[in-house]
Structure formats: structure tokens, C-alpha cells
Write a protein that holds these residues in place. Structure first.
Motif, PDB file in Angstrom:
ATOM      1  N   LYS A 109      24.537  29.388  80.494  1.00 51.69           N
ATOM      2  CA  LYS A 109      25.898  29.222  80.986  1.00 51.69           C
ATOM      3  C   LYS A 109      26.380  27.788  80.773  1.00 51.69           C
ATOM      4  CE  LYS A 109      28.754  29.939  85.124  1.00 51.69           C
ATOM      5  NZ  LYS A 109      28.745  30.309  86.558  1.00 51.69           N
ATOM      6  N   PHE A 110      27.587  27.647  80.217  1.00 48.01           N
ATOM      7  CA  PHE A 110      28.179  26.329  80.001  1.00 48.01           C
ATOM      8  C   PHE A 110      28.457  25.662  81.345  1.00 48.01           C
ATOM      9  CE2 PHE A 110      32.131  23.768  79.064  1.00 48.01           C
ATOM     10  CZ  PHE A 110      31.507  22.816  78.254  1.00 48.01           C
ATOM     11  N   GLY A 111      27.997  24.434  81.490  1.00 50.13           N
ATOM     12  CA  GLY A 111      28.238  23.691  82.724  1.00 50.13           C
ATOM     13  C   GLY A 111      27.157  23.842  83.775  1.00 50.13           C
ATOM     14  N   ASP A 112      26.137  24.670  83.531  1.00 48.12           N
ATOM     15  CA  ASP A 112      25.090  24.954  84.512  1.00 48.12           C
ATOM     16  C   ASP A 112      23.793  24.272  84.084  1.00 48.12           C
ATOM     17  OD1 ASP A 112      23.095  26.045  86.149  1.00 48.12           O
ATOM     18  OD2 ASP A 112      24.139  27.972  86.325  1.00 48.12           O
ATOM     19  N   THR A 113      23.493  23.125  84.664  1.00 47.00           N
ATOM     20  CA  THR A 113      22.298  22.384  84.255  1.00 47.00           C
ATOM     21  C   THR A 113      21.023  22.997  84.816  1.00 47.00           C
ATOM     22  OG1 THR A 113      22.704  20.840  86.083  1.00 47.00           O
ATOM     23  CG2 THR A 113      23.473  20.187  83.901  1.00 47.00           C
ATOM     24  N   GLN A 114      21.125  23.714  85.928  1.00 49.23           N
ATOM     25  CA  GLN A 114      19.941  24.378  86.465  1.00 49.23           C
ATOM     26  C   GLN A 114      19.459  25.469  85.520  1.00 49.23           C
ATOM     27  OE1 GLN A 114      20.983  25.674  90.461  1.00 49.23           O
ATOM     28  NE2 GLN A 114      20.281  23.740  91.341  1.00 49.23           N
ATOM     29  N   GLU A 115      20.389  26.254  85.003  1.00 44.53           N
ATOM     30  CA  GLU A 115      20.021  27.292  84.044  1.00 44.53           C
ATOM     31  C   GLU A 115      19.498  26.671  82.754  1.00 44.53           C
ATOM     32  OE1 GLU A 115      22.083  31.111  81.760  1.00 44.53           O
ATOM     33  OE2 GLU A 115      22.887  30.445  83.701  1.00 44.53           O
ATOM     34  N   LEU A 116      20.093  25.575  82.357  1.00 44.87           N
ATOM     35  CA  LEU A 116      19.624  24.872  81.163  1.00 44.87           C
ATOM     36  C   LEU A 116      18.186  24.403  81.348  1.00 44.87           C
ATOM     37  CD1 LEU A 116      19.929  23.448  78.438  1.00 44.87           C
ATOM     38  CD2 LEU A 116      21.030  21.544  79.637  1.00 44.87           C
ATOM     39  N   GLU A 117      17.898  23.790  82.473  1.00 44.29           N
ATOM     40  CA  GLU A 117      16.550  23.281  82.719  1.00 44.29           C
ATOM     41  C   GLU A 117      15.515  24.395  82.681  1.00 44.29           C
ATOM     42  OE1 GLU A 117      14.400  20.058  85.656  1.00 44.29           O
ATOM     43  OE2 GLU A 117      16.125  21.179  86.411  1.00 44.29           O
ATOM     44  N   LYS A 118      15.848  25.551  83.259  1.00 42.48           N
ATOM     45  CA  LYS A 118      14.926  26.689  83.266  1.00 42.48           C
ATOM     46  C   LYS A 118      14.692  27.246  81.854  1.00 42.48           C
ATOM     47  CE  LYS A 118      16.120  28.197  87.955  1.00 42.48           C
ATOM     48  NZ  LYS A 118      16.821  29.257  88.764  1.00 42.48           N
ATOM     49  N   ALA A 119      15.688  27.070  80.980  1.00 43.03           N
ATOM     50  CA  ALA A 119      15.583  27.643  79.632  1.00 43.03           C
ATOM     51  C   ALA A 119      14.742  26.790  78.694  1.00 43.03           C
ATOM     52  CB  ALA A 119      16.983  27.825  79.044  1.00 43.03           C
ATOM     53  N   ILE A 120      14.499  25.542  79.046  1.00 44.16           N
ATOM     54  CA  ILE A 120      13.726  24.653  78.175  1.00 44.16           C
ATOM     55  C   ILE A 120      12.249  25.029  78.229  1.00 44.16           C
ATOM     56  CG2 ILE A 120      12.989  22.267  77.797  1.00 44.16           C
ATOM     57  CD1 ILE A 120      15.716  21.374  78.888  1.00 44.16           C
ATOM     58  N   THR A 121      11.658  25.209  77.047  1.00 44.62           N
ATOM     59  CA  THR A 121      10.244  25.544  76.915  1.00 44.62           C
ATOM     60  C   THR A 121       9.582  24.535  75.974  1.00 44.62           C
ATOM     61  OG1 THR A 121      10.363  26.922  74.919  1.00 44.62           O
ATOM     62  CG2 THR A 121      10.975  27.973  77.025  1.00 44.62           C
ATOM     63  N   PRO A 122       8.272  24.612  75.811  1.00 47.99           N
ATOM     64  CA  PRO A 122       7.617  23.726  74.841  1.00 47.99           C
ATOM     65  C   PRO A 122       8.121  23.922  73.415  1.00 47.99           C
ATOM     66  CG  PRO A 122       5.999  24.637  76.358  1.00 47.99           C
ATOM     67  CD  PRO A 122       7.277  25.355  76.630  1.00 47.99           C
ATOM     68  N   TYR A 123       8.775  25.053  73.138  1.00 48.29           N
ATOM     69  CA  TYR A 123       9.305  25.334  71.809  1.00 48.29           C
ATOM     70  C   TYR A 123      10.738  24.831  71.613  1.00 48.29           C
ATOM     71  CZ  TYR A 123       5.340  28.582  71.532  1.00 48.29           C
ATOM     72  OH  TYR A 123       4.076  29.144  71.530  1.00 48.29           O
ATOM     73  N   THR A 124      11.366  24.346  72.655  1.00 47.76           N
ATOM     74  CA  THR A 124      12.751  23.888  72.556  1.00 47.76           C
ATOM     75  C   THR A 124      12.820  22.587  71.761  1.00 47.76           C
ATOM     76  OG1 THR A 124      13.252  24.875  74.719  1.00 47.76           O
ATOM     77  CG2 THR A 124      14.839  23.289  73.831  1.00 47.76           C
ATOM     78  N   VAL A 125      13.625  22.595  70.705  1.00 49.15           N
ATOM     79  CA  VAL A 125      13.769  21.379  69.897  1.00 49.15           C
ATOM     80  C   VAL A 125      15.119  20.713  70.087  1.00 49.15           C
ATOM     81  CG1 VAL A 125      12.129  22.206  68.173  1.00 49.15           C
ATOM     82  CG2 VAL A 125      14.569  22.632  67.837  1.00 49.15           C
ATOM     83  N   ALA A 126      16.122  21.479  70.547  1.00 47.68           N
ATOM     84  CA  ALA A 126      17.457  20.888  70.686  1.00 47.68           C
ATOM     85  C   ALA A 126      18.309  21.694  71.655  1.00 47.68           C
ATOM     86  CB  ALA A 126      18.165  20.814  69.331  1.00 47.68           C
ATOM     87  N   VAL A 127      19.282  20.999  72.229  1.00 51.57           N
ATOM     88  CA  VAL A 127      20.368  21.612  72.983  1.00 51.57           C
ATOM     89  C   VAL A 127      21.651  21.229  72.263  1.00 51.57           C
ATOM     90  CG1 VAL A 127      21.646  21.654  75.173  1.00 51.57           C
ATOM     91  CG2 VAL A 127      19.133  21.477  75.179  1.00 51.57           C
ATOM     92  N   MET A 128      22.427  22.225  71.869  1.00 50.60           N
ATOM     93  CA  MET A 128      23.677  21.954  71.146  1.00 50.60           C
ATOM     94  C   MET A 128      24.859  22.469  71.954  1.00 50.60           C
ATOM     95  SD  MET A 128      24.891  22.887  67.250  1.00 50.60           S
ATOM     96  CE  MET A 128      24.898  24.673  67.458  1.00 50.60           C
ATOM     97  N   ILE A 129      25.780  21.574  72.279  1.00 49.53           N
ATOM     98  CA  ILE A 129      26.962  21.959  73.037  1.00 49.53           C
ATOM     99  C   ILE A 129      28.199  21.228  72.509  1.00 49.53           C
ATOM    100  CG2 ILE A 129      25.720  22.458  75.195  1.00 49.53           C
ATOM    101  CD1 ILE A 129      26.811  19.759  76.235  1.00 49.53           C
ATOM    102  N   GLU A 130      29.359  21.782  72.820  1.00 51.00           N
ATOM    103  CA  GLU A 130      30.632  21.087  72.653  1.00 51.00           C
ATOM    104  C   GLU A 130      30.925  20.396  73.995  1.00 51.00           C
ATOM    105  OE1 GLU A 130      33.348  24.433  70.862  1.00 51.00           O
ATOM    106  OE2 GLU A 130      31.544  25.235  71.839  1.00 51.00           O
TER     107      GLU A 130
END
Length: 400
Positions: free
Chosen positions: A171-192
Motif C-alpha cells: 500500500k502506498f504511504g504505509d511504511t508498516q506494510e513496506l517493512e513487513k514486505a522486505i525479505t533477504p531477497y529484496t533488492v529495491a523499493v521503487m516508488i513515485e
């Protein structure tokens, strides 16, 4: 030919991948455009922010003409005398160590995704073919197969599968959801930093800073898609600068070509862009001397003519005045700089009819996502012109 003749011809032969307003433009100057029937309009779309410098800016026109008479294309098989200077000037302006030039915004997004994946495998040591990139719901980064694969708009993707894997949407604007989505395989977060096509959606205060913090904490690249929000549109050179944030990778396009020529670029430091080796990525036209010359002048006029500062001043006034329109049709007015959205209540009908009414009053704006009118005039607009437009806008929103 009259307008309707052009429209009929276009509808008969052209693919119907756009639904434009029925105005046939033949000339532009500054913030104004003229149709084939001689009518004059204020351009409040700026070709989705590709015309930040206005129509046919004389300095950019001269740069185009001068370069077109000397050398237009070399391919990257050879060097030219404009590309290195474009690199130097864009690097000095933005503070990034390296530049990778492309043509369209979508090409630049694809480039950034490839760069992020290679960085993940080489620098972060993510297992090959396991890289994940996190994006935001409501995003619009382009229309290639890979990009529509992580769109949340069914119209953009449902009939165009199978889709490219490797993307996670939050969800755009939701840092809690973003934090939960990050895994050891995450290489980037891309947003406008502000979602333009989705309706000028502005995230909560502190969101961009928190995204930066989470990316740093988890050794993840922060990619800012500034194709529409960058180069002065929001009243800063880059929209992330409103939060004093420096993304790891920045994607530019649209206004980089000054409304004359498609130019885009990916910016990053050497530790990221320096990983790309000869043959791994390229474009026949990317970095051509004509594009480089046009982009160089496009950047110069933005800075030297103080268009970015003007966007901040006039945008604040425009937003304030629009917010004071007391119309039962308006749900919300939001924006930053000269990127403003007026959301129409569903019971008041779609935004399209209001854009058509504005056209009849001499203002060209375009609906996005059914209910939002987007106002994004060239950054050279002045106060008297805004006041003229506001009179027309009030009439449409109060009387239609």
C-alpha cells in the motif's frame, strides 16, 4: 481541414489506445496552444509534465536547430561531443556520480530495474534469479510487459499476461506494510514520491523519510521514479528534496527533453551504475547528440530562468485558490507545486465532463482515474494567467 475531419480520420485509422479530448492542436507558445480552427487554450496538462519549460521555448528550439544541423545520431558505437557534457551538467545539478541515458520514461524504468537486480546479485549477494523489487499500489511507471506486471490497475494488465515475476506490491504511504514486505531477497523499493497518474496521490508526512530509513536499514536500494515529479514540477528540483531525502537511484524523463525530444536518464552513484558492463544494456538512440544537446539546454533554462522557484510560488497560490472553491461537486483538492488534483465526488459524475466543459472555456486539462482533474500547467505560468484560469475553473465547478 477542420477539427472534425482530423478527428474522423484519426478514429478511423489510428489504434484507439487513447481517449483524447476532441481538440486538434496545431501551434503552441509558452503556456498557450491553438487549434486548427483558431481557438486559443491554456495548457494545464503540459503533456504530463514533459512541457515544464513551456511550448517551443526559444532557447531549447535554438539548441535543437543548431545541433540538428551538425550531428543527430552516432549510436553508442562512437562517441559524440554532446553526451559527456550532458553527463557532467546533469551530475553536477543533481549530485549523482553517474548517468545512464535512454529515450522514454518506460525505458528508463526498465533500466533502473535491471540495474537494481544486478546490484542485488553482485553487491548484496542475493541468489541469482531470486531478486524482489517492492512497488506501491496505484503506481504508474509505464506500459511495458514487465512494468504492467506490477501495476494494480486491471485495465493495464488483465489482457496482457503472462506477467513478469519478481515484484511485490504494498500500500502506498504505509511504511508498516513496506517493512513487513522486505525479505533477504529484496533488492529495491521503487516508488513515485507523488503518484501522478493515480490521481495526484500525496503520501502521509514523513513517508519518504521512512522509506529511505527502511531501505538503509535493510541494505535495499531506494529508487525514486521522478519522471513526472522531477525537474521542478513540485517546486523542488526533485520531489524527494521536500523531505531532504536522497534516493539511491533516480529516474528522470519527460521535461528532460524540454517538450522537443524524448530524453530519459537513470542517475546513481558509481557503486550502483558502475556495475553495468559494455553490452549488458543499451539503446541505439539513447544518448544521441541531438537528445543530449536538447537536454542540456532544457536543464539550463529550468535553473537560469528560475522555473522551479516559480512552480513553488505559483503552485502554492493555485492550490490555495482551488481549495477555496466551495462546490458540492468537489471531494478534495491536493497537490504540491504545480502538480494539483481536484477530485470530483462520484455522485457529481466523472471528471471527463468537467474537462470537456473546461475546454469550452479555453482550458485544457485531463481526467485521470475517472474522478480526478489534474492541473499541471507549464512552470512558466504567471499569477495573472492563473487568476484568469481560476475564474473559468470556478464557473465550471460551480455551474456545471
Amino acid at each position: 481541414m477542420k477539427s472534425q475531419e482530423y478527428i474522423d480520420l484519426e478514429e478511423k485509422i489510428g489504434a484507439h489506445n487513447y481517449h483524447p479530448l476532441d481538440v486538434v492542436l496545431s501551434r503552441g507558445e509558452g503556456v498557450w496552444v491553438y487549434d486548427v480552427d483558431g481557438n486559443k487554450y491554456l495548457d494545464c496538462l503540459s503533456s504530463y509534465s514533459a512541457l515544464n519549460q513551456g511550448h517551443i521555448h526559444p532557447r531549447i528550439l535554438n539548441a535543437l536547430i543548431q545541433q540538428a544541423g551538425k550531428l543527430t545520431l552516432t549510436s553508442r558505437a562512437f562517441r559524440n561531443d554532446q553526451l559527456a557534457l550532458f553527463y557532467k551538467e546533469l551530475s553536477e545539478l543533481t549530485g549523482y556520480e553517474m548517468v545512464l541515458p535512454m529515450n522514454s520514461g518506460a525505458e528508463a524504468v526498465e533500466t533502473a530495474l535491471k540495474v537494481a537486480r544486478k546490484w542485488g546479485y553482485v553487491s548484496k549477494q542475493v541468489p541469482r534469479n531470486k531478486a524482489e523489487i517492492i512497488v506501491a499500489e496505484g503506481n504508474f511507471h509505464g506500459r511495458t510487459i514487465s512494468i504492467i506486471s506490477f501495476s494494480s490497475e486491471p485495465l493495464y494488465k488483465d489482457d496482457f499476461g503472462p506477467h513478469t515475476p519478481g515484484f511485490v506490491s504494498v500500500k502506498f504511504g504505509d511504511t508498516q506494510e513496506l517493512e513487513k514486505a522486505i525479505t533477504p531477497y529484496t533488492v529495491a523499493v521503487m516508488i513515485e514520491p507523488i503518484q501522478g497518474e493515480s490521481g495526484v496521490n500525496i503520501p502521509p508526512a514523513g513517508y519518504i523519510k521512512e522509506v529511505r530509513s527502511l531501505c538503509t536499514k535493510n541494505n535495499v536500494l531506494f529508487i525514486a521514479d521522478e519522471i513526472q515529479t522531477g525537474l521542478g514540477r513540485t517546486g523542488k528540483l526533485l520531489a524527494t528534496m521536500h523531505d531532504d531525502v536522497r534516493a539511491d537511484v533516480v529516474i528522470l524523463g519527460k521535461a528532460l527533453g524540454g517538450g522537443f525530444y524524448p530524453v530519459s536518464a537513470v542517475l546513481a552513484d558509481r557503486s550502483i551504475l558502475g556495475l553495468i558492463n559494455p553490452g549488458e544494456h543499451g539503446s541505439t538512440f539513447g544518448g544521441n547528440p541531438l537528445a543530449a544537446a536538447v537536454a542540456r539546454e532544457s536543464l539550463k533554462v529550468l535553473v537560469e530562468e528560475k522555473m522551479i522557484e516559480n512552480a513553488a510560488i505559483q503552485g502554492e497560490y493555485f492550490l490555495e485558490q482551488l481549495s477555496e472553491i466551495n462546490s458540492p461537486k468537489i471531494k478534495e483538492v491536493r497537490g504540491k507545486g504545480l502538480l494539483i488534483g481536484v477530485e470530483i465526488k462520484e455522485e457529481a459524475g466523472g471528471a471527463r465532463k468537467y474537462c470537456e466543459a473546461l475546454k469550452n472555456e479555453g482550458i485544457l486539462a485531463k481526467e485521470t482515474h475517472q474522478q480526478i482533474i489534474r492541473f499541471a500547467p507549464p512552470l512558466i505560468i504567471d499569477r495573472p494567467t492563473i487568476d484568469w484560469a481560476l475564474e473559468k475553473i470556478r464557473k465550471v465547478l460551480l455551474d456545471s
